[in-house]
Motif scaffolding. Structure first.
Motif, PDB file in Angstrom:
ATOM      1  N   VAL A  97       7.935 -16.765  10.244  1.00 14.09           N
ATOM      2  CA  VAL A  97       7.031 -15.656   9.947  1.00 14.09           C
ATOM      3  C   VAL A  97       6.210 -15.969   8.699  1.00 14.09           C
ATOM      4  N   ASP A  98       4.950 -15.554   8.709  1.00 11.38           N
ATOM      5  CA  ASP A  98       4.074 -15.654   7.548  1.00 11.38           C
ATOM      6  C   ASP A  98       4.332 -14.442   6.646  1.00 11.38           C
ATOM      7  N   ILE A  99       5.009 -14.654   5.537  1.00 11.26           N
ATOM      8  CA  ILE A  99       5.363 -13.563   4.623  1.00 11.26           C
ATOM      9  C   ILE A  99       4.117 -12.874   4.078  1.00 11.26           C
ATOM     10  N   ASP A 104       0.348  -8.222   3.584  1.00 15.28           N
ATOM     11  CA  ASP A 104      -1.008  -7.698   3.735  1.00 15.28           C
ATOM     12  C   ASP A 104      -1.071  -6.579   4.767  1.00 15.28           C
ATOM     13  N   ASN A 105      -0.303  -6.699   5.853  1.00 20.57           N
ATOM     14  CA  ASN A 105      -0.266  -5.622   6.839  1.00 20.57           C
ATOM     15  C   ASN A 105       0.327  -4.353   6.234  1.00 20.57           C
ATOM     16  N   THR A 106       1.354  -4.504   5.422  1.00 19.66           N
ATOM     17  CA  THR A 106       1.963  -3.353   4.764  1.00 19.66           C
ATOM     18  C   THR A 106       0.985  -2.715   3.789  1.00 19.66           C
ATOM     19  N   LEU A 107       0.274  -3.536   3.021  1.00 15.95           N
ATOM     20  CA  LEU A 107      -0.703  -3.011   2.060  1.00 15.95           C
ATOM     21  C   LEU A 107      -1.835  -2.280   2.765  1.00 15.95           C
ATOM     22  N   LEU A 108      -2.236  -2.767   3.931  1.00 11.71           N
ATOM     23  CA  LEU A 108      -3.305  -2.104   4.674  1.00 11.71           C
ATOM     24  C   LEU A 108      -2.874  -0.708   5.105  1.00 11.71           C
ATOM     25  N   ILE A 109      -1.630  -0.576   5.533  1.00  7.20           N
ATOM     26  CA  ILE A 109      -1.113   0.734   5.926  1.00  7.20           C
ATOM     27  C   ILE A 109      -1.057   1.679   4.722  1.00  7.20           C
ATOM     28  N   LEU A 110      -0.736   1.150   3.553  1.00  6.55           N
ATOM     29  CA  LEU A 110      -0.612   1.968   2.338  1.00  6.55           C
ATOM     30  C   LEU A 110      -1.921   2.078   1.556  1.00  6.55           C
ATOM     31  N   GLN A 111      -2.989   1.524   2.089  1.00  6.99           N
ATOM     32  CA  GLN A 111      -4.236   1.400   1.332  1.00  6.99           C
ATOM     33  C   GLN A 111      -4.724   2.725   0.749  1.00  6.99           C
ATOM     34  N   SER A 112      -4.614   3.801   1.515  1.00  7.22           N
ATOM     35  CA  SER A 112      -5.128   5.090   1.045  1.00  7.22           C
ATOM     36  C   SER A 112      -4.380   5.588  -0.190  1.00  7.22           C
ATOM     37  N   ARG A 113      -3.123   5.184  -0.357  1.00  7.82           N
ATOM     38  CA  ARG A 113      -2.338   5.637  -1.501  1.00  7.82           C
ATOM     39  C   ARG A 113      -2.704   4.902  -2.785  1.00  7.82           C
ATOM     40  N   PHE A 114      -3.413   3.783  -2.656  1.00  2.00           N
ATOM     41  CA  PHE A 114      -3.862   3.055  -3.842  1.00  2.00           C
ATOM     42  C   PHE A 114      -5.156   3.646  -4.409  1.00  2.00           C
ATOM     43  N   LYS A 115      -5.867   4.427  -3.599  1.00  3.16           N
ATOM     44  CA  LYS A 115      -7.162   4.942  -4.022  1.00  3.16           C
ATOM     45  C   LYS A 115      -7.012   6.028  -5.076  1.00  3.16           C
ATOM     46  N   ALA A 139      10.813 -10.216  11.406  1.00  4.46           N
ATOM     47  CA  ALA A 139       9.562  -9.808  10.763  1.00  4.46           C
ATOM     48  C   ALA A 139       9.483  -8.303  10.533  1.00  4.46           C
ATOM     49  N   GLY A 140       9.804  -7.513  11.555  1.00 10.23           N
ATOM     50  CA  GLY A 140       9.695  -6.067  11.413  1.00 10.23           C
ATOM     51  C   GLY A 140      10.601  -5.523  10.322  1.00 10.23           C
ATOM     52  N   GLN A 141      11.807  -6.078  10.215  1.00 10.08           N
ATOM     53  CA  GLN A 141      12.748  -5.604   9.199  1.00 10.08           C
ATOM     54  C   GLN A 141      12.273  -5.963   7.792  1.00 10.08           C
ATOM     55  N   ILE A 142      11.784  -7.187   7.619  1.00  8.01           N
ATOM     56  CA  ILE A 142      11.296  -7.592   6.298  1.00  8.01           C
ATOM     57  C   ILE A 142      10.072  -6.759   5.903  1.00  8.01           C
ATOM     58  N   ASN A 143       9.200  -6.463   6.865  1.00  6.58           N
ATOM     59  CA  ASN A 143       8.055  -5.608   6.578  1.00  6.58           C
ATOM     60  C   ASN A 143       8.506  -4.220   6.138  1.00  6.58           C
ATOM     61  N   GLN A 144       9.601  -3.724   6.721  1.00  5.42           N
ATOM     62  CA  GLN A 144      10.134  -2.421   6.323  1.00  5.42           C
ATOM     63  C   GLN A 144      10.622  -2.451   4.877  1.00  5.42           C
ATOM     64  N   VAL A 145      11.191  -3.576   4.460  1.00  5.89           N
ATOM     65  CA  VAL A 145      11.608  -3.722   3.056  1.00  5.89           C
ATOM     66  C   VAL A 145      10.388  -3.635   2.139  1.00  5.89           C
ATOM     67  N   PHE A 146       9.318  -4.360   2.502  1.00  5.58           N
ATOM     68  CA  PHE A 146       8.096  -4.310   1.694  1.00  5.58           C
ATOM     69  C   PHE A 146       7.570  -2.879   1.616  1.00  5.58           C
ATOM     70  N   MET A 147       7.573  -2.179   2.750  1.00  3.82           N
ATOM     71  CA  MET A 147       7.077  -0.803   2.785  1.00  3.82           C
ATOM     72  C   MET A 147       7.899   0.097   1.867  1.00  3.82           C
ATOM     73  N   ASN A 148       9.223  -0.009   1.922  1.00  7.41           N
ATOM     74  CA  ASN A 148      10.083   0.846   1.107  1.00  7.41           C
ATOM     75  C   ASN A 148       9.863   0.604  -0.378  1.00  7.41           C
ATOM     76  N   ILE A 149       9.809  -0.658  -0.781  1.00  5.55           N
ATOM     77  CA  ILE A 149       9.686  -0.971  -2.212  1.00  5.55           C
ATOM     78  C   ILE A 149       8.297  -0.608  -2.735  1.00  5.55           C
ATOM     79  N   LEU A 150       7.254  -0.920  -1.967  1.00  7.27           N
ATOM     80  CA  LEU A 150       5.891  -0.575  -2.398  1.00  7.27           C
ATOM     81  C   LEU A 150       5.692   0.936  -2.445  1.00  7.27           C
ATOM     82  N   SER A 151       6.238   1.661  -1.480  1.00  3.78           N
ATOM     83  CA  SER A 151       6.125   3.127  -1.487  1.00  3.78           C
ATOM     84  C   SER A 151       6.814   3.708  -2.710  1.00  3.78           C
ATOM     85  N   ASN A 152       7.987   3.161  -3.062  1.00  2.00           N
ATOM     86  CA  ASN A 152       8.687   3.638  -4.253  1.00  2.00           C
ATOM     87  C   ASN A 152       7.889   3.366  -5.522  1.00  2.00           C
ATOM     88  N   ALA A 153       7.243   2.205  -5.572  1.00  2.00           N
ATOM     89  CA  ALA A 153       6.431   1.870  -6.744  1.00  2.00           C
ATOM     90  C   ALA A 153       5.268   2.846  -6.893  1.00  2.00           C
TER      91      ALA A 153
END
Length: 282
Positions: A97-99, A104-115, A139-153
């Motif tokens: 998997v390309d980490i 980047d896919n996770t950041l795109l989903i969260l993009q509106s929260r950065f604005k 891949a899906g599980q690792i992406n979920q980790v990125f989502m959880n940590i970025l959302s918490n941040a």
């Protein structure tokens, strides 16, 4: 993935028809221009209707509306693609998997929260991606980790702003906060594990993903319980306390990696995710 597919079908239909619709309208507007050139003095009824609909503004604005519709439809297609790539529910096996693509896919989903919002500056995103090989993982599980940590941040940065306002006794969200550092989140990737000194160990069989923010940080008592199931510092109804616990299970138990956090009050927070490059079968 199924929902993304259902959304993608009608969006593709709309997007595909916007180009010919733009061409048809362009032709009609050109025909209208020819009529105006050859019949500059139309009947009174036509002239009245022309003024009522503000034909000059319509001719100028209609192509802009179509262009914005096309941009919006394309944006939806990008989000749907990111959702499909993010979930990767069809990939039940470990595979390379390309980490960076997952991040980047996770950041795109969260993009509106950065604005930025009224009284709240935009969260600055700092990407320090190092050269990484493909990593054998779910891949899906690792992406979920990125989502959880970025959302918490993001939650921590937003909560820090609210606490500063309450401390100053301000109720209006439109007022700027003086002497407030701009919020940021930094994502750094590199090959190797992190040694006890905090530097890469040189072990080429692992990759490390570091996600840091300049939020309020946390005391040791909170940090010790961070990965406990149902532990949360958020108000009732705003957090389940499961995100980081599940992330820990994914990284440590499913992938044989390491997940930990460095933080102190007033010093921000940084999460470290270490994953073996060549996979781990739980």
């Amino acid at each position: 993935a199924g929902v993304a597919h259902e959304i993608n079908n009608p969006v593709t239909f709309i997007y595909g028809n916007l180009t010919p619709a733009s061409q048809y309208i362009e032709g009609l507007l050109y025909l209208l221009t020819l009529y105006q050139q050859h019949y500059p003095q139309p009947a009174a009824e036509i002239q009245a209707e022309r003024e009522a609909i503000d034909i000059d503004f319509l001719v100028e604005d209609l192509p802009k509306i179509l262009s914005s519709m096309k941009m919006g439809a394309n944006r939806i297609r990008e989000i749907v693609l990111s959702l499909r790539n993010f979930s990767r529910l069809d990939e039940a096996e470990i595979k390379p998997v390309d980490i960076h693509e997952g991040l980047d896919n996770t950041l795109l989903i969260l993009q509106s929260r950065f604005k930025g919002k009224p009284g709240q500056p935009e969260i600055q995103l700092i990407k320090e991606y190092g050269p990484l090989p493909k990593v054998e993982c779910y891949a899906g599980q690792i992406n979920q980790v990125f989502m959880n940590i970025l959302s918490n941040a993001i939650d921590a940065l937003e909560e820090a702003k609210g606490e500063r306002r309450r401390a100053r006794g301000e109720n209006s969200s439109s007022l700027p906060i003086p002497s407030c550092p701009l919020p940021w989140i930094r994502i750094r990737t590199e090959v190797g594990k992190i040694s006890s000194s905090g530097l890469p160990s040189g072990n080429q069989d692992w990759v490390t993903i570091r996600i840091a923010d300049n939020g309020p940080g946390m005391p040791q008592t909170v940090k010790e319980r961070l990965f406990d199931p149902f532990f949360t510092t958020k108000p009732v109804g705003q957090g389940t306390g499961l995100g980081l616990s599940i992330s820990y299970q994914i990284v440590v138990e499913k992938h044989g990696g390491r997940l930990w956090c460095e933080s102190a009050p007033g010093q921000g927070t940084e999460f470290f995710i270490e994953i073996p490059i060549f996979g781990h079968r739980a």
